[in-house]
Design a protein around this motif. Structure first.
Motif: not given
Length: 339
Positions: A20, A23-24, A26, A29, A32-33, A137, A141, A144
């Motif tokens: 998590s 992802s946060i 990063s 994108w 994040c994936w 997460t 996301l 954003y």
């Protein structure tokens, strides 16, 4: 073998939490994936259990739903990066589709149909992770890059489905699932208003959910009719229902505090209709919480042989935490007025 199993699950738990953060934190994108995929691959072994077919079925359903949304999200990320400097219409369309994938990942309405079924086939600990940590997460996301009108639509639907869906439930896990969908509407509202308000709501929701799930786990409760046999431990039953009302947002308790702040912000921004819908959905949830509490307290005492009665000191610790949740709103209100 027992120690090996525990150490394996501990390893997956640590990776789950760190995924998590990947992802946060990063910068792209794609990163994040990748964090979302690691999160999925570490949560599946925690759910599945070879000795129970329900857990295995829940893990398979969860994997299929999350794999579908992850592949959709990856495809839309590539489209979003391609159309970013081109036409604004396509940009907004891809943004809405990306938001839909993230909303489906966290189980928000109208993509919530898988959430209750998977919750029914989980332990209380895994249910707690699914209701709390697994939502962080996708929510961050979503903050954003979100479509405002889609968020309003999701807030309204989540509050309505979360309130109405729990009316005729006999399973405690399904009730907590619908309660989580209803709370998700408040969390998305807090996310739109302010980041600090969102973190504050999330912390209180974590706290109240932890108490409820731990109580149900220690007493081994899964259905409402089991609550009627708790009269021998009437104090524990009393504290369980008080915390349930706190989770619903009844004013004297801690669960009302973040909702109170959100309502104040909504009224300040002249969003009266949205605040009315959220308040009415919360009143519906409180209605069936109070109805359950009323019927459970009026039932006669009956002690069953299969009932788990070896309560230990963990129950006493949880009762102290529940007391904190009951008096914290009064203390916080006093602090607000003193400042």
């Amino acid at each position: 073998m027992y120690l090996n199993l525990n150490s394996t699950k501990l390893f997956f738990m640590i990776i789950l939490f760190f995924s998590s953060f990947i992802s946060i934190s990063s910068n792209s994108w794609l990163g994040c994936w990748i964090g979302l995929e690691i999160n999925l691959l570490t949560f599946i072994p925690l759910i599945s259990n070879n000795n129970n077919l329900l857990y295995t079925e829940a893990s398979l359903k969860y994997f299929l739903i999350q794999a579908l949304t992850s592949s959709n999200l990856l495809f839309l990320i590539l489209l979003f990066s391609f159309f970013f400097n081109f036409f604004d219409i396509q940009n907004n369309l891809i943004k809405i589709l990306m938001n839909s994938s993230l909303l489906m990942k966290m189980g928000a309405a109208p993509f919530h149909f898988w959430f209750t079924q998977i919750m029914e086939g989980m332990t209380w600990f895994n249910s707690f992770i699914l209701m709390t940590w697994q939502k962080i997460t996708p929510l961050i996301l979503l903050s954003y890059c979100y479509s405002y009108y889609l968020m309003i639509f999701t807030i309204i639907l989540s509050s309505m489905f979360g309130a109405i869906g729990g009316l005729n439930q006999t399973s405690l896990r399904k009730l907590m699932a619908y309660s989580s969908i209803n709370h998700l509407s408040w969390m998305i509202t807090a996310m739109i208003i302010s980041e600090n308000l969102f973190i504050f709501y999330l912390m209180i929701y974590f706290f109240l959910n932890f108490i409820m799930c731990m109580m149900f786990y220690l007493i081994n409760l899964f259905f409402f009719n089991q609550l009627f046999y708790l009269n021998y431990y009437s104090m524990i039953k009393f504290f369980i229902f008080l915390n349930l009302l706190s989770l619903g947002g009844l004013p004297p308790f801690l669960g009302f505090l973040p909702k109170w702040l959100i309502i104040n912000y909504l009224i300040e921004y002249n969003m009266f209709m949205l605040s009315f819908i959220l308040i009415m959905s919360t009143l519906i949830t409180l209605y069936y919480y109070i109805r359950i509490s009323y019927s459970a307290f009026l039932m006669n005492y009956l002690k069953l042989k299969w009932f788990k009665t070896n309560f230990n000191n963990k129950i006493n610790l949880l009762m102290i935490l529940i007391l904190l949740s009951l008096i914290m709103l009064i203390l916080s209100t006093i602090l607000f007025y003193l400042n």
